[in-house]
Design a protein around this motif. Sequence first.
Motif, PDB file in Angstrom:
ATOM      1  N   ALA A  24      15.479  82.250 103.999  1.00  0.00           N
ATOM      2  CA  ALA A  24      14.680  82.108 105.224  1.00  0.00           C
ATOM      3  C   ALA A  24      13.198  81.989 104.896  1.00  0.00           C
ATOM      4  CB  ALA A  24      14.918  83.315 106.124  1.00  0.00           C
ATOM      5  N   ARG A  25      12.490  81.248 105.736  1.00  0.00           N
ATOM      6  CA  ARG A  25      11.027  81.141 105.591  1.00  0.00           C
ATOM      7  C   ARG A  25      10.413  82.156 106.564  1.00  0.00           C
ATOM      8  NH1 ARG A  25       8.631  76.761 106.828  1.00  0.00           N
ATOM      9  NH2 ARG A  25       7.451  76.141 104.994  1.00  0.00           N
ATOM     10  N   ILE A  26       9.466  82.929 106.074  1.00  0.00           N
ATOM     11  CA  ILE A  26       8.946  84.048 106.873  1.00  0.00           C
ATOM     12  C   ILE A  26       8.240  83.540 108.142  1.00  0.00           C
ATOM     13  CG2 ILE A  26       7.322  85.998 106.838  1.00  0.00           C
ATOM     14  CD1 ILE A  26       8.196  86.286 103.810  1.00  0.00           C
ATOM     15  N   GLY A  27       7.571  82.401 108.044  1.00  0.00           N
ATOM     16  CA  GLY A  27       6.945  81.822 109.239  1.00  0.00           C
ATOM     17  C   GLY A  27       7.984  81.588 110.332  1.00  0.00           C
ATOM     18  N   ASP A  28       9.187  81.138 109.938  1.00  0.00           N
ATOM     19  CA  ASP A  28      10.249  80.893 110.927  1.00  0.00           C
ATOM     20  C   ASP A  28      10.761  82.217 111.487  1.00  0.00           C
ATOM     21  OD1 ASP A  28      10.009  78.214 110.357  1.00  0.00           O
ATOM     22  OD2 ASP A  28      11.679  78.185 108.929  1.00  0.00           O
ATOM     23  N   LEU A  29      10.883  83.229 110.625  1.00  0.00           N
ATOM     24  CA  LEU A  29      11.354  84.540 111.097  1.00  0.00           C
ATOM     25  C   LEU A  29      10.385  85.092 112.147  1.00  0.00           C
ATOM     26  CD1 LEU A  29      12.394  86.230 107.708  1.00  0.00           C
ATOM     27  CD2 LEU A  29      13.900  85.241 109.432  1.00  0.00           C
ATOM     28  N   LEU A  30       9.083  84.967 111.877  1.00  0.00           N
ATOM     29  CA  LEU A  30       8.077  85.487 112.819  1.00  0.00           C
ATOM     30  C   LEU A  30       8.097  84.716 114.137  1.00  0.00           C
ATOM     31  CD1 LEU A  30       5.203  86.082 110.270  1.00  0.00           C
ATOM     32  CD2 LEU A  30       6.084  87.821 111.853  1.00  0.00           C
TER      33      LEU A  30
ATOM     34  N   ASN B  84      20.763  89.868  97.985  1.00  0.00           N
ATOM     35  CA  ASN B  84      20.615  90.510  99.299  1.00  0.00           C
ATOM     36  C   ASN B  84      20.550  89.498 100.440  1.00  0.00           C
ATOM     37  OD1 ASN B  84      20.052  93.538  98.728  1.00  0.00           O
ATOM     38  ND2 ASN B  84      18.831  92.425  97.212  1.00  0.00           N
ATOM     39  N   PRO B  85      20.896  89.940 101.657  1.00  0.00           N
ATOM     40  CA  PRO B  85      20.842  89.018 102.791  1.00  0.00           C
ATOM     41  C   PRO B  85      19.450  88.959 103.427  1.00  0.00           C
ATOM     42  CG  PRO B  85      21.799  91.077 103.479  1.00  0.00           C
ATOM     43  CD  PRO B  85      21.474  91.238 102.022  1.00  0.00           C
ATOM     44  N   PHE B  86      18.400  88.980 102.580  1.00  0.00           N
ATOM     45  CA  PHE B  86      17.029  88.825 103.078  1.00  0.00           C
ATOM     46  C   PHE B  86      16.199  88.239 101.936  1.00  0.00           C
ATOM     47  CE2 PHE B  86      17.833  93.320 102.018  1.00  0.00           C
ATOM     48  CZ  PHE B  86      17.023  93.469 100.894  1.00  0.00           C
ATOM     49  N   PRO B  87      15.130  87.519 102.243  1.00  0.00           N
ATOM     50  CA  PRO B  87      14.327  86.936 101.179  1.00  0.00           C
ATOM     51  C   PRO B  87      13.418  87.965 100.505  1.00  0.00           C
ATOM     52  CG  PRO B  87      13.603  86.111 103.333  1.00  0.00           C
ATOM     53  CD  PRO B  87      14.669  87.126 103.586  1.00  0.00           C
ATOM     54  N   ALA B  88      13.130  87.722  99.232  1.00  0.00           N
ATOM     55  CA  ALA B  88      12.097  88.487  98.525  1.00  0.00           C
ATOM     56  C   ALA B  88      10.924  87.540  98.329  1.00  0.00           C
ATOM     57  CB  ALA B  88      12.621  88.973  97.181  1.00  0.00           C
ATOM     58  N   MET B  89       9.751  87.983  98.755  1.00  0.00           N
ATOM     59  CA  MET B  89       8.550  87.140  98.628  1.00  0.00           C
ATOM     60  C   MET B  89       7.698  87.628  97.462  1.00  0.00           C
ATOM     61  SD  MET B  89       5.418  86.526 101.299  1.00  0.00           S
ATOM     62  CE  MET B  89       5.042  88.260 101.551  1.00  0.00           C
ATOM     63  N   PRO B  90       7.397  86.747  96.500  1.00  0.00           N
ATOM     64  CA  PRO B  90       6.495  87.172  95.438  1.00  0.00           C
ATOM     65  C   PRO B  90       5.045  87.169  95.925  1.00  0.00           C
ATOM     66  CG  PRO B  90       7.159  84.878  95.098  1.00  0.00           C
ATOM     67  CD  PRO B  90       7.893  85.375  96.316  1.00  0.00           C
ATOM     68  N   HIS B  91       4.267  88.167  95.513  1.00  0.00           N
ATOM     69  CA  HIS B  91       2.813  88.091  95.635  1.00  0.00           C
ATOM     70  C   HIS B  91       2.357  87.271  94.431  1.00  0.00           C
ATOM     71  CE1 HIS B  91       2.313  92.112  98.036  1.00  0.00           C
ATOM     72  NE2 HIS B  91       3.460  91.513  98.336  1.00  0.00           N
ATOM     73  N   LEU B  92       1.300  86.515  94.599  1.00  0.00           N
ATOM     74  CA  LEU B  92       0.776  85.724  93.484  1.00  0.00           C
ATOM     75  C   LEU B  92      -0.744  85.712  93.573  1.00  0.00           C
ATOM     76  CD1 LEU B  92       1.128  83.826  91.098  1.00  0.00           C
ATOM     77  CD2 LEU B  92       1.611  81.957  92.681  1.00  0.00           C
ATOM     78  N   THR B  93      -1.405  86.195  92.533  1.00  0.00           N
ATOM     79  CA  THR B  93      -2.873  86.176  92.524  1.00  0.00           C
ATOM     80  C   THR B  93      -3.323  85.000  91.652  1.00  0.00           C
ATOM     81  OG1 THR B  93      -3.104  87.631  90.605  1.00  0.00           O
ATOM     82  CG2 THR B  93      -2.982  88.695  92.757  1.00  0.00           C
ATOM     83  N   CYS B  94      -4.436  84.356  92.060  1.00  0.00           N
ATOM     84  CA  CYS B  94      -4.842  83.140  91.344  1.00  0.00           C
ATOM     85  C   CYS B  94      -6.017  83.346  90.394  1.00  0.00           C
ATOM     86  CB  CYS B  94      -5.148  82.024  92.330  1.00  0.00           C
ATOM     87  SG  CYS B  94      -6.443  82.407  93.530  1.00  0.00           S
ATOM     88  N   VAL B  95      -6.857  84.363  90.618  1.00  0.00           N
ATOM     89  CA  VAL B  95      -8.027  84.543  89.745  1.00  0.00           C
ATOM     90  C   VAL B  95      -7.563  84.790  88.305  1.00  0.00           C
ATOM     91  CG1 VAL B  95      -9.908  86.157  89.206  1.00  0.00           C
ATOM     92  CG2 VAL B  95      -9.613  85.315  91.532  1.00  0.00           C
ATOM     93  N   GLY B  96      -8.126  84.023  87.361  1.00  0.00           N
ATOM     94  CA  GLY B  96      -7.740  84.175  85.956  1.00  0.00           C
ATOM     95  C   GLY B  96      -6.630  83.222  85.531  1.00  0.00           C
TER      96      GLY B  96
ATOM     97  N   ASP C 282       9.312  77.184  89.182  1.00  0.00           N
ATOM     98  CA  ASP C 282      10.360  78.128  88.800  1.00  0.00           C
ATOM     99  C   ASP C 282      10.895  78.836  90.054  1.00  0.00           C
ATOM    100  OD1 ASP C 282      11.902  80.136  87.768  1.00  0.00           O
ATOM    101  OD2 ASP C 282      10.431  80.871  86.340  1.00  0.00           O
ATOM    102  N   TYR C 283       9.982  79.297  90.902  1.00  0.00           N
ATOM    103  CA  TYR C 283      10.418  79.974  92.131  1.00  0.00           C
ATOM    104  C   TYR C 283      11.235  79.025  93.007  1.00  0.00           C
ATOM    105  CZ  TYR C 283       7.765  84.313  91.540  1.00  0.00           C
ATOM    106  OH  TYR C 283       7.305  85.526  91.105  1.00  0.00           O
ATOM    107  N   ALA C 284      10.742  77.819  93.188  1.00  0.00           N
ATOM    108  CA  ALA C 284      11.442  76.867  94.059  1.00  0.00           C
ATOM    109  C   ALA C 284      12.852  76.605  93.523  1.00  0.00           C
ATOM    110  CB  ALA C 284      10.652  75.571  94.159  1.00  0.00           C
ATOM    111  N   ALA C 285      12.975  76.461  92.201  1.00  0.00           N
ATOM    112  CA  ALA C 285      14.286  76.186  91.598  1.00  0.00           C
ATOM    113  C   ALA C 285      15.219  77.390  91.736  1.00  0.00           C
ATOM    114  CB  ALA C 285      14.101  75.823  90.123  1.00  0.00           C
ATOM    115  N   SER C 286      14.649  78.579  91.924  1.00  0.00           N
ATOM    116  CA  SER C 286      15.459  79.802  92.039  1.00  0.00           C
ATOM    117  C   SER C 286      15.765  80.166  93.488  1.00  0.00           C
ATOM    118  CB  SER C 286      14.727  80.972  91.375  1.00  0.00           C
ATOM    119  OG  SER C 286      14.346  80.631  90.078  1.00  0.00           O
ATOM    120  N   GLY C 287      15.397  79.323  94.429  1.00  0.00           N
ATOM    121  CA  GLY C 287      15.749  79.566  95.834  1.00  0.00           C
ATOM    122  C   GLY C 287      14.707  80.355  96.608  1.00  0.00           C
ATOM    123  N   VAL C 288      13.536  80.585  96.006  1.00  0.00           N
ATOM    124  CA  VAL C 288      12.478  81.324  96.710  1.00  0.00           C
ATOM    125  C   VAL C 288      11.756  80.351  97.647  1.00  0.00           C
ATOM    126  CG1 VAL C 288      10.296  82.564  96.358  1.00  0.00           C
ATOM    127  CG2 VAL C 288      12.241  82.973  94.833  1.00  0.00           C
ATOM    128  N   ARG C 289      11.438  80.809  98.862  1.00  0.00           N
ATOM    129  CA  ARG C 289      10.840  79.907  99.861  1.00  0.00           C
ATOM    130  C   ARG C 289       9.552  80.465 100.479  1.00  0.00           C
ATOM    131  NH1 ARG C 289      13.088  76.900  97.645  1.00  0.00           N
ATOM    132  NH2 ARG C 289      14.818  75.530  98.150  1.00  0.00           N
TER     133      ARG C 289
END
Length: 306
Positions: A27-33, A96-108, A120-127
């Motif tokens: 699921a995409r969290i924007g859609d869930l909201l 699990n029957p719910f998505p896991a969202m990675p945090h990702l920081t860009c500095v550095g 990598d995330y996209a290929a693993s089903g993360v949305r």
Amino acid sequence: MTDHSSNSTDALGRPVRPRRMQEASAARIGDLLAAGPTLSLEFFPPASDAAVRGLEKTLGALAGDVDPDFVSITYGAGGSTRERTRDLVVDITTANPFPAMPHLTCVGHTRAEILTLLDDYAASGVRNVLALAGDAPVDGSGVDGDFRYAIELVELVREHTDFSIGVAAHPEVHPRSIDRATDRRHLATKLAAADFGITQFFFDPTHYLQMVDELASLGVDTPVMPGVVSVTNPATIRRFAGMNAAAVPEELFARLEAAEGDDRLKIAVEATVKLCGELLDAGAPGLHFYTLNQPEATAAAYAALQ
Ligand SMILES: Cc1cc2nc3c(=O)[nH]c(=O)nc-3n(C[C@H](O)[C@H](O)[C@H](O)COP(=O)(O)OP(=O)(O)OC[C@H]3O[C@@H](n4cnc5c(N)ncnc54)[C@H](O)[C@@H]3O)c2cc1C
């Protein structure tokens, strides 16, 4: 346990319904909201394999008790937990029957490093991803890279993926901001480019409600979930609050500091339930719990909210 057999709703107004595993974890969290209020839980990636297995077991139990709409996994600024965050997110998404969202920081980070991780995330089903700036190390090392602000990461993720994109919001104003109005303008621009926001924790709902009003007056109504923490460890939360310029209610903290064990848990849960009730009554689009990997207080607060 949640009663999946009824057609009722829970305290957040979420329909109580069985979920189809694969569909739900993609699921995409924007859609869930867009469909109604969400409940989410934040964890950090534990350092040892044994602790990771413990956390995955806890999550399995929470799936029944709290029924989170999604969980999120923090990222060590500069990439210090890159593999651990990635592995945990992929494992949770698969199991699990719910998505896991990675945090990702860009500095550095370089653009190429970020693109590799996103692929990598996209290929693993993360949305979903929580796009953050992160903080440069205090010793000044590791600040090279292609990014300075979170908005640059939001734009790259948008251009490169179909992920639902979340960003951080600081109701009491980000500590590095030159002033409140400037911080709000940057936040409004970032939220307008994203799908949702999640706030730093706070204890007075007025901070959150004022921020939502200020964003509305800048023409931005992207949903922002309040971040809530149960103060089971007052010393740690006091330290985090200091780093984030968040005010702590001294009367509550004095009571928490004087209490121990179950007595402290009870005070912490009561305060969380009160805050969550006020936020939901005021129309918050969901609740995001900072669990600090100890979700017992969150589970107790959720049960009490019913
Ligand atoms: C929900 C949540 C989750 C978090 N998870 C993590 C995590 O997993 N790992 C981690 O390391 N940290 C995490 N953080 C902390 C976050 O990385 C820090 O607060 C960091 O200092 C700022 O990140 P940001 O994404 O808010 O940055 P930004 O949105 O880039 O804002 C940082 C500062 O820059 C200013 N600013 C923004 N855009 C501009 C611009 N264009 N020009 C000038 N100034 C600008 C803002 O006003 C603000 O003062 C999290 C914070 C929150 C609220």
